[in-house]
Scaffold this motif. Sequence first.
Motif, PDB file in Angstrom:
ATOM      1  N   PRO A  27       0.074   4.454  -7.770  1.00 30.08           N
ATOM      2  CA  PRO A  27       0.781   5.562  -6.623  1.00 30.08           C
ATOM      3  C   PRO A  27       0.140   6.956  -6.572  1.00 30.08           C
ATOM      4  O   PRO A  27      -0.433   7.128  -7.643  1.00 30.08           O
ATOM      5  CB  PRO A  27       2.175   5.690  -7.384  1.00 30.08           C
ATOM      6  N   ASN A  28      -0.045   7.572  -5.418  1.00 30.63           N
ATOM      7  CA  ASN A  28      -0.829   8.576  -5.328  1.00 30.63           C
ATOM      8  C   ASN A  28      -0.004   9.484  -5.563  1.00 30.63           C
ATOM      9  O   ASN A  28       0.550  10.448  -4.792  1.00 30.63           O
ATOM     10  CB  ASN A  28      -1.212   8.532  -3.833  1.00 30.63           C
TER      11      ASN A  28
ATOM     12  N   THR B  15       0.794  -1.343   0.111  1.00 31.64           N
ATOM     13  CA  THR B  15      -0.018  -0.028   0.093  1.00 31.64           C
ATOM     14  C   THR B  15       0.917   1.420   0.106  1.00 31.64           C
ATOM     15  O   THR B  15       0.326   2.409  -0.032  1.00 31.64           O
ATOM     16  CB  THR B  15      -1.054   0.020   1.328  1.00 31.64           C
ATOM     17  N   LYS B  16       2.195   1.129   0.194  1.00 35.43           N
ATOM     18  CA  LYS B  16       3.028   2.223   0.393  1.00 35.43           C
ATOM     19  C   LYS B  16       2.736   3.521  -0.604  1.00 35.43           C
ATOM     20  O   LYS B  16       3.318   3.231  -1.641  1.00 35.43           O
ATOM     21  CB  LYS B  16       4.332   1.804   0.632  1.00 35.43           C
ATOM     22  N   GLY B  17       2.011   4.532  -0.111  1.00 39.42           N
ATOM     23  CA  GLY B  17       2.010   5.663  -1.174  1.00 39.42           C
ATOM     24  C   GLY B  17       1.328   5.456  -2.021  1.00 39.42           C
ATOM     25  O   GLY B  17       1.163   6.374  -3.052  1.00 39.42           O
ATOM     26  N   ARG B  18       0.258   4.523  -2.121  1.00 34.69           N
ATOM     27  CA  ARG B  18      -0.412   4.275  -3.116  1.00 34.69           C
ATOM     28  C   ARG B  18      -2.053   4.516  -2.851  1.00 34.69           C
ATOM     29  O   ARG B  18      -2.371   4.664  -1.783  1.00 34.69           O
ATOM     30  CB  ARG B  18      -0.467   2.671  -3.687  1.00 34.69           C
ATOM     31  N   MET B  19      -2.900   4.454  -3.793  1.00 30.74           N
ATOM     32  CA  MET B  19      -4.187   4.640  -3.598  1.00 30.74           C
ATOM     33  C   MET B  19      -5.049   3.673  -4.282  1.00 30.74           C
ATOM     34  O   MET B  19      -4.654   3.278  -5.292  1.00 30.74           O
ATOM     35  CB  MET B  19      -4.679   6.111  -3.653  1.00 30.74           C
TER      36      MET B  19
END
Lengths: 270, 1130
Positions: B1101-1102, B1085-1089
């Motif tokens: 990635p967000n 999930t790191k930095g993603r949406m």
Amino acid sequence: SISKKKKRSGHPSPPISFPAIPIKFSEKQQASHYLYVRAHGVRQGTKSTWPQKRTLFVLNVPPYCTERSWLTVTSASQVQAILLPQPPEHAEAPPASDICLSLQGFQVAYVVFQKPSGVSAALALKGPLLVSTESHPVKSGIHKWISDYADSIPDPEALRVEVDTFMEAYDQKIAEEEAKAKEEEGVPDKEGWVKVTRRGRRPVLPRTEAASLRVLERERRKRARKELLNFYAWQHRESKMEHLAQLRKKFEEDKQRIELLRAQRKFRPY
Amino acid sequence: MGPAPAGEQLCGAIGEPEVMEPALEGTGKEGKKASSRKRTLAEPPAKGLLQPVKLSRAELYKEPTNEELNHLRETEILFHSSLLRLQVEELLKEVRLSEKKKDRIDAFLREVNQRVVRVPSVPETELTDQAWLPAGVRVPLHQVPYAVKGCFRFLPPAQVTVVGSYLLGTCIRPDINVDVALTMPREILQDKDGLNQRYFRKRALYLAHLAHHLAQDPLFGSVCFSYTNGCHLKPSLLLRPRGKDERLVTVRLHPCPPPDFFRPCRLLPTKNNVRSAWYRGQSPAGDGSPEPPTPHYNTWVLQDTALESHLQLLSTMLGSAQGLKDGVALLKVWLRQRELDKGQGGFTGFLVSMLVVFLVSTHKIHTTMSGYQVLRSVLQFLATTDLTVNGISLCLSSDPSLPALADFHQAFSVVFLDSSGRLNLCADVTASTYHQVQYEARLSMTLLDSRADDGFQLLLMTPKPMIRAFDHVLHLHPLSRLQAACHRLKLWPELQDNGGDYVSAALGPLTTLLEQGLGTRLKLLAHSRPPVPEVSWAGSRVPRDTKDIQDPPKHKDSGSLTLGLLLRPEGLTSVLELGPEADQPEAAKFRQFWGFRSELRRFQDGAIREAVVWEAASMSQKRLIPHQVVTHLLALHTDIPETCVHYVGGPLDALIQGLKQTSSTGEEALAVAVCCYDDLSRLLWGLEGLPLTVSAVQGAHPVRYNGAGDLSSDQPPPSMMVCHLEGSGQWPQDAEAVQRVRAAFQLRLAELLTQQHGLQCRATATHTDVLKDGFVFRIRVAYQREPQILKEVQSPEGMISLRDTPASLRLERDTRQLPLLTSALHGLQQQHPAFSGVARLAKRWVRAQLLGEDFTDESLDLVAAALFLHPEPFTPPSSPQVGFLRFLYLVSTFDWKNNPLIVNLNNELTVEEQVEIRSGFLAARTQLPVMVIVTPQDRKHSVWTQDGPSAQILQQLVVLAAEALPMLEKQLMDPQGPGDIRTVFRPPLDIYDVLIRLSPRHIPRHRQAVDSPAASFCRGLLSQPGPSSLMPVLGYDPPQLYLMQLREAFGDLALFFYDQHGGEVIGVLWKPTSFQPQPFKASSTKGRMVMSRGGELVMVPNVEAILEDFAVLGEGLVQTVEARSERWTV
């Protein structure tokens, strides 16, 4: 200032099991990250460090969130503990920087509430949550590094105390072990075996790989000394053949090299 | 076997911005990196990777055939090794003309012959009446003075003969030239045509008429004039076929006199054939002194008469011996790589062929020898024979009427007579050129004798352009200045002899003057040979525009004269030229030579001597003393003003100079630091009260040899020192406990240094920082058994074995290998003073390309060290400039995939060990880092490149170096001045997706930036200079802290690039693989949406939030975040 990006089409919709809560660093930011949260639950029978029902499992926690900032984000009173799993500790941090930065990327957090109702309240949060507010500012950038640097200047006294306590305990442990070893020396165990140690009256070779290799090597050399070379006709023949085989191998290698160089057009002196 | 695939680089260079994208994919965190590395390296050999050879037992041990045994024996006798044999064969295959092409050339030659004999004749006219020439045809000769007696008419040649290497089969690609001799009919020539350039005028007119007619012919793609060996009195006509064969061959037409037309005795080197009365319009001084001899003029006439006899000689000697022909071809390649054969007065392939003939006739070469043996013998001969002193002759007759060798030595600098005993083949070769040939031959012989694995590569495949071979170069521009110099040097007879070519006339005296002046500073002085011009003749059949036709080139048109200086480091930095004692007769000579710079000085031993003292305070200025010498001498003796001397020795120094001391490149600051370090070591040795005494102190920081770039900053990083204690059995044998005991030592050390010496100290668990005389030293106490304790692993059976762990490796690196390397490099610096400059320029450049983070200081230092320890085919650099150019060459051509870079520090590795290392390398290739550097202390692991660079980053550096090298060399070789030398140091920014601009206020090394900032910020400066008692802020480097945070948070989404020497911008590249939509997973999930994509929920990635994060994390440091590409919009 951040160059504006066109708004994405389609609002991010979370999977049902993980509600998304928008979170921003402060009011100033325009876009937000999304926390994916869920009540912490484990399968029946497995043991968990975190209390069932009262724990909230949070994914994608932005790097600037500290444990303290959680208190501001959720209604503080209900939170009992926040556990951010620590990254595995380095044996001795590489002294690349003088500041022991609390380095963190995106993390996973377990928030333990006092009551189960806290979890459901959190799940219902709409956000966007703010990490740094006027009443509880969170330091970042230059301010953070400066305070980190100030914190990193060691106190020799504290270090001394830590060293002394550890060494005292260590000495005691060693003394105990030695006393035990002394007691056991020469005393056969239940099956009648006697443990032979380096400390005994007749010390033996240490049981290390290096030592055994050394012994093997010595043996080998002894044998090699006795052997006769090129004594029998067959030995002579064989050594000649061996030489030829070496040459062939070398030739084969060379050909491969040439092939490679030719492919790279390496024979063009212009 | 150095170089990497050329084709690969080429395509990389062309499509560079696009290449970066796919090149970088897959570089993730450590684990990912390693896997991608393995993947790229484990590709099949088709991708250019050597594999260990696997032969079955049956193949290895089968009975040898006779043929095989013969081949093996031949290889052993005729070549060094089978590899060399194969390489030589490959090379010859490449340079030799194929039969198919030969046929095409032969056909073309036949056509040429037919056309030449059909050119119509012209009735007789006076030589001075050139009205018969069609409009638009220029005589390819300067007719000065114009008036000359004699008549000219054109008649087709009596004979057309192919001469030269084409018939011998020794001509090599590229630039295939076929020389054709046109024998002019006797009717054209008159008695006394040998006098006053009459023969040359007729020759030129003959060609002009020929050219006019041939140019109309559709057979030829180009028809133009050139000059035989650059001799401007002897034009030749170049013909190239039209169409696709245009580059195949150049046919050169040389008119020559009918046999026996000139009486050889008239053309001896002592005779005069250009009368002063005619040439200078005045008789020689009235006192009846004889006319000056014109040896060069005579030689040029003689050359034309000997074309055929030379060919005959060569073909009888070389004709049937393939080995000799191969040898000549190899020698030609050798000369070509060294740029010795081209231009006016070059050491041509013809000369070398004649030399082979000479060695055959003196039985030094046998006709059964292989090409390689011929090459060796000729090099050996050149290396040991000085033809400027002891000339040689092919002439066997002992006819007393022949001139003596001494006569030739009088007239020419290099003497090598042909079989007639009258013609000096080396007449145009200058002494400098010959010395350069000799020097190269000597170097090559050493290289061959060292039996280096890659001897072939270095000897025949590595180009040695002047700018990369010589420490300093200087351009004389404009050349017309040399005309005045000739008059100043009173070179009128030489001008008369050379037909007014003042460049050739002045060259000899000029080089002698400089050689004498530079004396002990100089190893070798070489000059560029003026290129042979081609005067275009547009070659179209339609009536041409007269603009297309050029006048014959003037002497000044050959651009500039470039001199290369190879310096001797021992004598280079002396500021004093010591002359004779004042009362000696030589004193006057000395004064005359040095002019007003010569002064009387009284020396410490009481002697009063003439002396010249140059002003140079710092090391970098001392390196440039030759500049002062050259400009002074040229102005004094030849009237060449300083403005015409463009000296290229130190333009790159600017990049490693501190801002405060613009005249120094840091060597001085370094000396102060080393001094301070030595003081502190002494204090440590004498320290009382430590439970164990200090047994050794080792420096472990680059400051010992090249940290000056850092020293000049406001915040120098602490210098590492490792402190070893006497042995003791009292140490605990447990890793944790050892750490605590060490910490106790660090505390005690700080205490004692403060108590006993009043030094400001700060102790931590791992080190003690000590402030001494403004420098901060970081002392680490080392316990030599600690790495072993960290490695110990106990097996279940109780066997203790040693296994490397990350902690033990790090500790070993810091406390064992780093000090060893530091001291080895320090030794190298003492031996080669230019090392620190080269290493710092190299680091400066790599960092400036924003690729620095992946290359450790040590790895770049080692690459620079390799340039000094393995300089072949060059000699160790004596100036940072040439060292840096060779660094770029090494980086751009080294084949890292298939070769370890062996840096033989202190010469500890034997040849056998190196062979072993190479084979070990091949076997373990896939487990080794991308870039492998082997030193005697580190034979297997390449510790300094363990953590990077990745294959993609290295490839990017290779591409950048391959682009930077020609650009920089072109700048430095430009006689107008190098322009902006920093161009190659500026990184390309357009490849990055996001640029994060930083505020200069928080960049600690801002002033080291490539382009020195107009204003910069320093803080914490003391109001008064001098050592302070306050511990400075150490290692507080906001950009680095920021980068660490960025990499930690977004390392798997993007790569970050930064120049840690004062860069103002961070380049960000998104990783395309991370931008692939992924299914929802708790771990990713790191930095993603989450987005819905075609009804499916995927994670992307967000980016908008991440861009804002960049600003949040670097608050105060970041000025702007510019998203420059839309690539991330998935």
